[in-house]
Motif scaffolding. Structure first.
Motif, mmCIF file in Angstrom:
data_model
loop_
_atom_site.group_PDB
_atom_site.id
_atom_site.type_symbol
_atom_site.label_atom_id
_atom_site.label_comp_id
_atom_site.label_asym_id
_atom_site.label_seq_id
_atom_site.Cartn_x
_atom_site.Cartn_y
_atom_site.Cartn_z
ATOM 1 N N SER A 112 0.838 -1.193 0.000
ATOM 2 C CA SER A 112 0.000 0.000 0.000
ATOM 3 C C SER A 112 0.877 1.249 0.000
ATOM 4 C CB SER A 112 -0.914 -0.011 1.232
ATOM 5 O OG SER A 112 -0.123 0.080 2.406
ATOM 6 N N SER A 113 0.248 2.420 0.032
ATOM 7 C CA SER A 113 1.005 3.669 -0.032
ATOM 8 C C SER A 113 1.908 3.863 1.181
ATOM 9 C CB SER A 113 0.047 4.854 -0.149
ATOM 10 O OG SER A 113 -0.800 4.918 0.989
ATOM 11 N N ASN A 114 1.549 3.253 2.332
ATOM 12 C CA ASN A 114 2.398 3.371 3.517
ATOM 13 C C ASN A 114 3.242 2.120 3.769
ATOM 14 O OD1 ASN A 114 0.245 1.769 4.135
ATOM 15 N ND2 ASN A 114 -0.347 2.843 6.008
ATOM 16 N N GLY A 115 3.399 1.284 2.740
ATOM 17 C CA GLY A 115 4.342 0.173 2.799
ATOM 18 C C GLY A 115 3.843 -1.093 3.449
ATOM 19 N N LEU A 116 2.538 -1.229 3.678
ATOM 20 C CA LEU A 116 2.015 -2.444 4.294
ATOM 21 C C LEU A 116 1.706 -3.497 3.227
ATOM 22 C CD1 LEU A 116 -0.408 -0.918 6.941
ATOM 23 C CD2 LEU A 116 1.757 -2.077 7.380
ATOM 24 N N ASP A 117 1.904 -4.773 3.623
ATOM 25 C CA ASP A 117 1.624 -5.877 2.700
ATOM 26 C C ASP A 117 0.118 -6.057 2.524
ATOM 27 O OD1 ASP A 117 4.215 -6.619 2.080
ATOM 28 O OD2 ASP A 117 4.411 -7.879 3.858
ATOM 29 N N ILE A 118 -0.308 -6.119 1.263
ATOM 30 C CA ILE A 118 -1.713 -6.337 0.921
ATOM 31 C C ILE A 118 -1.772 -7.541 -0.017
ATOM 32 C CG2 ILE A 118 -3.809 -5.342 -0.053
ATOM 33 C CD1 ILE A 118 -2.772 -3.755 2.316
ATOM 34 N N GLN A 119 -2.677 -8.469 0.268
ATOM 35 C CA GLN A 119 -2.890 -9.584 -0.657
ATOM 36 C C GLN A 119 -4.108 -9.292 -1.515
ATOM 37 O OE1 GLN A 119 -2.345 -13.820 0.421
ATOM 38 N NE2 GLN A 119 -4.436 -14.135 -0.303
ATOM 39 N N LEU A 120 -3.894 -9.396 -2.807
ATOM 40 C CA LEU A 120 -4.939 -9.073 -3.782
ATOM 41 C C LEU A 120 -5.290 -10.329 -4.565
ATOM 42 C CD1 LEU A 120 -6.115 -6.207 -4.362
ATOM 43 C CD2 LEU A 120 -4.697 -6.170 -6.392
ATOM 44 N N ALA B 111 0.792 -3.761 -12.967
ATOM 45 C CA ALA B 111 -0.298 -2.786 -12.845
ATOM 46 C C ALA B 111 -0.864 -2.780 -11.422
ATOM 47 C CB ALA B 111 -1.393 -3.100 -13.851
ATOM 48 N N ALA B 112 -1.014 -3.960 -10.834
ATOM 49 C CA ALA B 112 -1.546 -4.046 -9.473
ATOM 50 C C ALA B 112 -0.613 -3.356 -8.476
ATOM 51 C CB ALA B 112 -1.765 -5.498 -9.081
ATOM 52 N N ARG B 113 0.692 -3.581 -8.599
ATOM 53 C CA ARG B 113 1.643 -2.926 -7.696
ATOM 54 C C ARG B 113 1.581 -1.412 -7.856
ATOM 55 N NH1 ARG B 113 5.038 -7.391 -9.082
ATOM 56 N NH2 ARG B 113 5.954 -6.172 -10.782
ATOM 57 N N SER B 114 1.496 -0.959 -9.084
ATOM 58 C CA SER B 114 1.463 0.472 -9.345
ATOM 59 C C SER B 114 0.199 1.120 -8.783
ATOM 60 C CB SER B 114 1.551 0.726 -10.852
ATOM 61 O OG SER B 114 1.382 2.090 -11.154
ATOM 62 N N VAL B 115 -0.943 0.489 -8.995
ATOM 63 C CA VAL B 115 -2.223 1.085 -8.580
ATOM 64 C C VAL B 115 -2.403 1.017 -7.068
ATOM 65 C CG1 VAL B 115 -4.726 0.829 -8.714
ATOM 66 C CG2 VAL B 115 -3.355 0.666 -10.780
ATOM 67 N N VAL B 116 -2.175 -0.151 -6.471
ATOM 68 C CA VAL B 116 -2.391 -0.305 -5.032
ATOM 69 C C VAL B 116 -1.444 0.601 -4.247
ATOM 70 C CG1 VAL B 116 -2.244 -1.929 -3.106
ATOM 71 C CG2 VAL B 116 -3.294 -2.631 -5.250
ATOM 72 N N GLY B 117 -0.265 0.849 -4.789
ATOM 73 C CA GLY B 117 0.694 1.719 -4.117
ATOM 74 C C GLY B 117 0.244 3.161 -3.985
ATOM 75 N N ARG B 118 -0.870 3.520 -4.615
ATOM 76 C CA ARG B 118 -1.386 4.897 -4.515
ATOM 77 C C ARG B 118 -2.382 5.061 -3.378
ATOM 78 N NH1 ARG B 118 -3.188 4.650 -10.768
ATOM 79 N NH2 ARG B 118 -1.139 4.286 -11.693
ATOM 80 N N TYR B 119 -2.796 3.958 -2.755
ATOM 81 C CA TYR B 119 -3.880 4.019 -1.777
ATOM 82 C C TYR B 119 -3.431 3.506 -0.413
ATOM 83 C CZ TYR B 119 -6.883 4.688 -5.843
ATOM 84 O OH TYR B 119 -7.451 5.169 -6.988
ATOM 85 N N THR B 120 -4.125 3.994 0.619
ATOM 86 C CA THR B 120 -3.880 3.517 1.984
ATOM 87 C C THR B 120 -4.674 2.233 2.215
ATOM 88 O OG1 THR B 120 -5.756 4.742 2.895
ATOM 89 C CG2 THR B 120 -3.641 5.898 2.761
ATOM 90 N N PRO B 121 -4.308 1.452 3.240
ATOM 91 C CA PRO B 121 -5.082 0.238 3.541
ATOM 92 C C PRO B 121 -6.557 0.532 3.812
ATOM 93 C CG PRO B 121 -2.985 0.176 4.678
ATOM 94 C CD PRO B 121 -3.094 1.544 4.064
ATOM 95 N N GLU B 122 -6.843 1.649 4.477
ATOM 96 C CA GLU B 122 -8.230 2.001 4.779
ATOM 97 C C GLU B 122 -9.033 2.227 3.502
ATOM 98 O OE1 GLU B 122 -10.745 5.313 7.355
ATOM 99 O OE2 GLU B 122 -8.580 5.157 7.542
ATOM 100 N N GLN B 123 -8.427 2.895 2.534
ATOM 101 C CA GLN B 123 -9.111 3.131 1.258
ATOM 102 C C GLN B 123 -9.343 1.816 0.512
ATOM 103 O OE1 GLN B 123 -6.200 5.932 -0.274
ATOM 104 N NE2 GLN B 123 -7.671 7.609 -0.141
ATOM 105 N N LEU B 124 -8.361 0.937 0.562
ATOM 106 C CA LEU B 124 -8.497 -0.353 -0.121
ATOM 107 C C LEU B 124 -9.579 -1.211 0.531
ATOM 108 C CD1 LEU B 124 -4.706 -1.197 -0.539
ATOM 109 C CD2 LEU B 124 -6.255 -0.395 -2.310
ATOM 110 N N TYR B 125 -9.707 -1.090 1.856
ATOM 111 C CA TYR B 125 -10.655 -1.929 2.588
ATOM 112 C C TYR B 125 -12.092 -1.454 2.404
ATOM 113 C CZ TYR B 125 -12.812 -4.381 6.511
ATOM 114 O OH TYR B 125 -13.629 -5.167 7.292
ATOM 115 N N SER B 126 -12.270 -0.138 2.307
ATOM 116 C CA SER B 126 -13.631 0.383 2.345
ATOM 117 C C SER B 126 -14.134 0.881 1.006
ATOM 118 C CB SER B 126 -13.724 1.511 3.385
ATOM 119 O OG SER B 126 -12.750 2.520 3.104
ATOM 120 N N SER B 127 -13.597 2.005 0.533
ATOM 121 C CA SER B 127 -14.285 2.741 -0.537
ATOM 122 C C SER B 127 -13.637 2.674 -1.911
ATOM 123 C CB SER B 127 -14.410 4.222 -0.121
ATOM 124 O OG SER B 127 -13.118 4.779 0.068
#
Length: 275
Positions: free
Chosen positions: A87-95, A131-147
């Motif tokens: 994510s944008s703050n460096g946390l691991d996200i599984q997509l 593409a997934a790495r590039s796009v997800v890296g623009r968002y915070t975990p909260e944004q990815l989880y909710s909206s």
């Protein structure tokens, strides 16, 4: 005593040999293209991969035995991929994502010539991951989880299509099936969302109570103004007329009574009952 040997006429032997050769030749010269498939012809002595003609369609085909046919699936296919991105703050996200794609039919020869049969591993998978790495890296975990799940789905699709479209492939859709956050981050986000929801509910109750209080104040003020106007408009003459109207109505009642006209201090009739 030696047994006599059976000798076949030379003509029959020759015919059998020709039949066997023809059978082998025919088996090497035929190809059947299945449903949802197409074949790319490779001419060993004719310039290699055929790219200026449509591919071989479904059904039975006869080709020279020294040529080859490479069969591709050309119907819509699905590729499922699990990816770990940041994510944008460096946390691991599984997509977890799915891609719907197919080779571009009329460009199948170019796809085979320039990329090859393993185009999924060479082109599609690396492109989706990038593409997934590039796009997800623009968002915070909260944004990815909710909206923002729908937004990242669209952005990954657009970035992937931009590259895949130049590689003789058609990308129909990319679906984000799941976004998995670290458990501690997920719990923190859920607590925050719950607190925000409770705060919104409290603010709503305050607004509702304030509106109800305003409504009651307006109604009370309206009644007070109406009484004030009514009091100001009532004169002695009007009161007398109203009293007379009421007296006449009471006089029509079947109950026994005595009416003294002009008996009151204000000149209004007095009504005396029988009891």
């Amino acid at each position: 005593m030696a047994q006599p040997q059976l000798q076949l006429p030379k003509g029959i032997i020759g015919i059998a040999a020709i039949a066997i050769i023809a059978l082998i030749f025919l088996s090497k010269s035929t190809v059947t293209i299945g449903s949802g498939e197409a074949g790319v012809l490779y001419k060993t002595f004719g310039g290699g991969v055929v790219t200026d003609e449509p591919p071989l369609g479904e059904g039975f085909h006869i080709v020279a035995p020294w040529n080859k046919v490479y069969v591709y699936e050309v119907r819509k296919q699905e590729l499922f991929e699990k990816m770990k991105v940041l994510s944008s703050n460096g946390l691991d996200i599984q997509l977890d994502a799915s891609a719907w794609f197919k080779p571009r039919y009329n460009d199948l020869g170019k796809l085979h010539q320039e990329i090859g049969e393993n185009y999924i591993q060479r082109i599609i998978l690396p492109t989706i991951r990038s593409a997934a790495r590039s796009v997800v890296g623009r968002y915070t975990p909260e944004q990815l989880y909710s909206s923002k799940r729908d937004a990242i789905q669209v952005e990954i699709y657009e970035e992937t299509k931009k590259i895949i479209g130049n590689q003789y492939l058609e990308l129909d859709e990319i679906l984000i099936r799941d976004v998995t956050l670290p458990s501690t981050i997920k719990e923190a986000i859920e607590r925050k969302l719950k607190q925000e929801q409770e705060s919104l509910e409290y603010e709503f109750r305050l607004v509702t109570a304030d509106k109800e209080a305003q409504k009651q104040r307006i109604e009370a003020q309206g009644k007070a103004d109406a009484n004030k106007i009514l009091s100001a408009s009532l004169t002695d003459k009007i009161l007398q007329d109203k009293g007379i109207e009421a007296t006449l109505k009471l006089a029509e009642s079947p109950n026994s009574k005595v009416i003294v006209v002009g008996g009151g201090e204000d000149g209004l009739p007095l009504i005396l009952g029988n009891n």
